[in-house]
Design a protein around this motif. Structure first.
Motif, PDB file in Angstrom:
ATOM      1  N   ILE A 199       0.856  -1.192   0.000  1.00 60.13           N
ATOM      2  CA  ILE A 199       0.000   0.000   0.000  1.00 60.13           C
ATOM      3  C   ILE A 199       0.895   1.247   0.000  1.00 60.13           C
ATOM      4  O   ILE A 199       2.071   1.167   0.357  1.00 60.13           O
ATOM      5  N   PRO A 200       0.341   2.424  -0.376  1.00 60.49           N
ATOM      6  CA  PRO A 200       1.107   3.663  -0.173  1.00 60.49           C
ATOM      7  C   PRO A 200       1.299   3.889   1.328  1.00 60.49           C
ATOM      8  O   PRO A 200       0.415   3.591   2.131  1.00 60.49           O
ATOM      9  N   THR A 201       2.447   4.417   1.685  1.00 61.84           N
ATOM     10  CA  THR A 201       2.722   4.641   3.100  1.00 61.84           C
ATOM     11  C   THR A 201       1.907   5.794   3.664  1.00 61.84           C
ATOM     12  O   THR A 201       1.359   5.715   4.766  1.00 61.84           O
ATOM     13  N   ILE A 223      -0.518  18.064 -11.272  1.00 61.05           N
ATOM     14  CA  ILE A 223      -0.524  17.945  -9.814  1.00 61.05           C
ATOM     15  C   ILE A 223      -1.001  16.543  -9.455  1.00 61.05           C
ATOM     16  O   ILE A 223      -2.139  16.159  -9.745  1.00 61.05           O
ATOM     17  N   GLY A 224      -0.117  15.758  -8.864  1.00 53.83           N
ATOM     18  CA  GLY A 224      -0.461  14.391  -8.489  1.00 53.83           C
ATOM     19  C   GLY A 224      -0.732  14.284  -7.000  1.00 53.83           C
ATOM     20  O   GLY A 224       0.018  14.834  -6.183  1.00 53.83           O
ATOM     21  N   ARG A 225      -1.789  13.569  -6.646  1.00 50.17           N
ATOM     22  CA  ARG A 225      -2.127  13.329  -5.244  1.00 50.17           C
ATOM     23  C   ARG A 225      -2.384  11.832  -5.054  1.00 50.17           C
ATOM     24  O   ARG A 225      -2.972  11.181  -5.918  1.00 50.17           O
ATOM     25  N   LEU A 226      -1.941  11.316  -3.919  1.00 48.37           N
ATOM     26  CA  LEU A 226      -2.063   9.880  -3.654  1.00 48.37           C
ATOM     27  C   LEU A 226      -2.437   9.658  -2.196  1.00 48.37           C
ATOM     28  O   LEU A 226      -1.913  10.335  -1.306  1.00 48.37           O
ATOM     29  N   TRP A 227      -3.354   8.705  -1.973  1.00 49.32           N
ATOM     30  CA  TRP A 227      -3.795   8.368  -0.616  1.00 49.32           C
ATOM     31  C   TRP A 227      -3.908   6.852  -0.463  1.00 49.32           C
ATOM     32  O   TRP A 227      -4.317   6.163  -1.404  1.00 49.32           O
ATOM     33  N   PRO A 228      -3.611   6.324   0.717  1.00 51.77           N
ATOM     34  CA  PRO A 228      -4.063   4.969   1.048  1.00 51.77           C
ATOM     35  C   PRO A 228      -5.543   5.035   1.395  1.00 51.77           C
ATOM     36  O   PRO A 228      -5.972   5.958   2.109  1.00 51.77           O
ATOM     37  N   VAL A 229      -6.349   4.122   0.868  1.00 50.54           N
ATOM     38  CA  VAL A 229      -7.793   4.130   1.138  1.00 50.54           C
ATOM     39  C   VAL A 229      -8.264   2.717   1.452  1.00 50.54           C
ATOM     40  O   VAL A 229      -7.603   1.736   1.107  1.00 50.54           O
ATOM     41  N   GLU A 230      -9.431   2.625   2.079  1.00 51.75           N
ATOM     42  CA  GLU A 230      -9.972   1.328   2.486  1.00 51.75           C
ATOM     43  C   GLU A 230     -11.314   1.011   1.839  1.00 51.75           C
ATOM     44  O   GLU A 230     -11.821  -0.100   1.984  1.00 51.75           O
ATOM     45  N   GLU A 232       1.300  14.984  -2.091  1.00 49.81           N
ATOM     46  CA  GLU A 232       1.003  15.770  -3.292  1.00 49.81           C
ATOM     47  C   GLU A 232       2.311  16.166  -3.953  1.00 49.81           C
ATOM     48  O   GLU A 232       3.263  16.561  -3.270  1.00 49.81           O
ATOM     49  N   VAL A 233       2.371  16.033  -5.277  1.00 45.77           N
ATOM     50  CA  VAL A 233       3.572  16.393  -6.040  1.00 45.77           C
ATOM     51  C   VAL A 233       3.157  17.221  -7.255  1.00 45.77           C
ATOM     52  O   VAL A 233       1.984  17.239  -7.638  1.00 45.77           O
ATOM     53  N   GLU A 234       4.127  17.893  -7.856  1.00 42.98           N
ATOM     54  CA  GLU A 234       3.868  18.674  -9.067  1.00 42.98           C
ATOM     55  C   GLU A 234       4.988  18.476 -10.065  1.00 42.98           C
ATOM     56  O   GLU A 234       6.141  18.248  -9.699  1.00 42.98           O
ATOM     57  N   MET A 235       4.634  18.582 -11.337  1.00 39.16           N
ATOM     58  CA  MET A 235       5.629  18.634 -12.412  1.00 39.16           C
ATOM     59  C   MET A 235       5.069  19.479 -13.545  1.00 39.16           C
ATOM     60  O   MET A 235       3.851  19.671 -13.658  1.00 39.16           O
ATOM     61  N   VAL A 236       5.955  19.999 -14.380  1.00 41.53           N
ATOM     62  CA  VAL A 236       5.549  20.809 -15.531  1.00 41.53           C
ATOM     63  C   VAL A 236       6.113  20.158 -16.786  1.00 41.53           C
ATOM     64  O   VAL A 236       7.300  19.807 -16.845  1.00 41.53           O
ATOM     65  N   GLU A 237       5.263  19.984 -17.779  1.00 46.37           N
ATOM     66  CA  GLU A 237       5.659  19.407 -19.056  1.00 46.37           C
ATOM     67  C   GLU A 237       5.125  20.300 -20.169  1.00 46.37           C
ATOM     68  O   GLU A 237       3.905  20.418 -20.345  1.00 46.37           O
ATOM     69  N   LYS A 238       6.028  20.955 -20.900  1.00 47.81           N
ATOM     70  CA  LYS A 238       5.650  21.868 -21.992  1.00 47.81           C
ATOM     71  C   LYS A 238       4.567  22.848 -21.542  1.00 47.81           C
ATOM     72  O   LYS A 238       3.530  23.008 -22.182  1.00 47.81           O
ATOM     73  N   ARG A 239       4.838  23.447 -20.413  1.00 51.18           N
ATOM     74  CA  ARG A 239       4.007  24.503 -19.798  1.00 51.18           C
ATOM     75  C   ARG A 239       2.706  23.998 -19.191  1.00 51.18           C
ATOM     76  O   ARG A 239       1.986  24.758 -18.550  1.00 51.18           O
ATOM     77  N   SER A 240       2.356  22.725 -19.378  1.00 48.71           N
ATOM     78  CA  SER A 240       1.203  22.164 -18.667  1.00 48.71           C
ATOM     79  C   SER A 240       1.649  21.771 -17.258  1.00 48.71           C
ATOM     80  O   SER A 240       2.700  21.158 -17.071  1.00 48.71           O
ATOM     81  N   ARG A 241       0.821  22.149 -16.284  1.00 52.33           N
ATOM     82  CA  ARG A 241       1.136  21.851 -14.879  1.00 52.33           C
ATOM     83  C   ARG A 241       0.350  20.618 -14.448  1.00 52.33           C
ATOM     84  O   ARG A 241      -0.874  20.568 -14.586  1.00 52.33           O
ATOM     85  N   LEU A 300       3.890   8.223  -5.946  1.00 51.90           N
ATOM     86  CA  LEU A 300       4.196   6.975  -5.236  1.00 51.90           C
ATOM     87  C   LEU A 300       5.578   7.051  -4.590  1.00 51.90           C
ATOM     88  O   LEU A 300       5.778   6.600  -3.456  1.00 51.90           O
ATOM     89  N   GLU A 301       6.525   7.650  -5.297  1.00 50.08           N
ATOM     90  CA  GLU A 301       7.870   7.805  -4.740  1.00 50.08           C
ATOM     91  C   GLU A 301       7.840   8.681  -3.491  1.00 50.08           C
ATOM     92  O   GLU A 301       8.518   8.388  -2.502  1.00 50.08           O
ATOM     93  N   ALA A 302       7.053   9.759  -3.530  1.00 51.31           N
ATOM     94  CA  ALA A 302       6.960  10.659  -2.377  1.00 51.31           C
ATOM     95  C   ALA A 302       6.254  10.000  -1.206  1.00 51.31           C
ATOM     96  O   ALA A 302       6.597  10.237  -0.040  1.00 51.31           O
ATOM     97  N   SER A 303       5.267   9.166  -1.500  1.00 47.26           N
ATOM     98  CA  SER A 303       4.503   8.492  -0.451  1.00 47.26           C
ATOM     99  C   SER A 303       5.324   7.404   0.232  1.00 47.26           C
ATOM    100  O   SER A 303       5.297   7.252   1.453  1.00 47.26           O
ATOM    101  N   GLY A 304       6.076   6.655  -0.576  1.00 46.15           N
ATOM    102  CA  GLY A 304       6.723   5.458  -0.057  1.00 46.15           C
ATOM    103  C   GLY A 304       5.767   4.275  -0.116  1.00 46.15           C
ATOM    104  O   GLY A 304       4.552   4.444  -0.330  1.00 46.15           O
TER     105      GLY A 304
END
Length: 214
Positions: free
Chosen positions: A6-8, A23-30, A12-21, A122-126
Motif C-alpha cells: 500500500i502507499p505509506t 498535480i499528483g495526489r495519492l492516498w491509502p484508502v480502504e 502531493e507532487v507537481e511537475m511541468v511538461e511543456k508549460r502544462s502543470r 508513489l515515490e513521495a509516499s513510499g
C-alpha cells in the motif's frame, strides 16, 4: 492473509511538461466511498483545471476504476492504473490534475506525463507492506548492533525499537515464516551469547524493503 503493498502516506507532487502543470495526489484508502470522496475533494480544490484524471484499486473485491476526465481515451487514468498495477500497489486512490499550458502533448506525451506524475506521487509516499509479523525481543552486545539490523533486513524484517543499557535490547519484527531463521542467525553471529525471545504477533503495515533485483 497474504501480504500486500500500500502507499505509506498521503502526498502531493507537481511537475511541468511543456508549460502544462500536473498535480499528483495519492492516498491509502480502504473503501470506494473513501476513494470517491478524495476524487471529489480534489475536483473542488482544483475546480478551474481542465482535467482531473484518477484511478483507484481496492484489495477487497479486486475493484479497479479509472477516468481520463476528457483527455483522449487511454492516455491518463489507465496508464496511471497500470503503473500501480505493475508495482503491486493496492488500496490506493491517485488523482492527477492538469492545467493546460497551451502546447499539445500528443497521445504519447500525455501517457508519459500522467504516468510519470503518478510515479512521482508513489515515490513521495513510499511503499508499505501489510502482513503478519513475528515480534522478537533480542538482546546482544553493542558490537553486534549493526550486524543484527542487517540480519533483520535480510530476513525481510526491521528493527522497531532499540534500548541502550549494559547491552542492546531490540524489538525486531520479521515475517512469521522467517522468525526461526532470524533467531538462528543471531545465535550464530554472537557465538551463542545473544538471545531471541518471541513476543507475540502483529498484523500491520510497515516500510517495504525491496528484495535484491525487485
Amino acid at each position: 492473509m497474504e501480504p500486500y503493498l500500500i502507499p505509506t502516506t498521503s502526498c502531493e507532487v507537481e511537475m511541468v511538461e511543456k508549460r502544462s502543470r500536473f498535480i499528483g495526489r495519492l492516498w491509502p484508502v480502504e473503501s470506494e466511498e473513501e476513494a470517491r470522496a478524495r476524487i471529489q475533494e480534489t475536483g473542488k480544490q482544483y475546480h478551474d483545471a481542465r482535467h482531473t484524471c484518477w484511478c483507484y484499486m481496492l484489495r477487497e473485491g479486486g475493484i479497479e476504476r479509472y477516468s481520463d476526465d476528457g483527455e483522449p481515451q487511454g492516455t491518463a487514468g489507465q496508464p496511471m492504473l497500470e503503473l500501480f498495477r505493475k508495482k503491486g500497489i493496492q488500496n490506493y486512490c491517485c488523482t492527477v490534475t492538469r492545467y493546460f499550458g497551451g502546447i499539445l502533448l500528443g497521445t504519447g506525451g500525455l501517457v508519459r506525463a500522467y504516468s510519470h506524475t503518478a510515479g512521482l506521487a508513489l515515490e513521495a509516499s513510499g511503499i508499505s507492506i501489510v502482513r503478519l509479523w513475528q515480534v522478537i525481543e533480542t538482546e546482544c552486545s553493542y558490537s553486534l548492533l549493526e550486524r543484527a539490523k542487517l540480519t533483520a533486513e535480510s530476513c525481510g524484517g526491521f528493527v522497531e525499537n532499540v534500548e541502550y543499557s549494559a547491552s542492546i535490547l531490540m524489538t525486531v519484527l520479521v515475517p512469521a515464516e522467517n522468525a526461526e531463521s532470524f533467531c538462528q542467525r543471531i545465535t550464530d553471529l554472537s557465538s551463542g551469547t545473544a538471545f531471541c525471545l518471541p513476543a507475540g504477533e502483529r498484523f500491520m503495515a510497515a516500510p517495504h524493503i525491496p528484495a535484491a533485483g525487485e
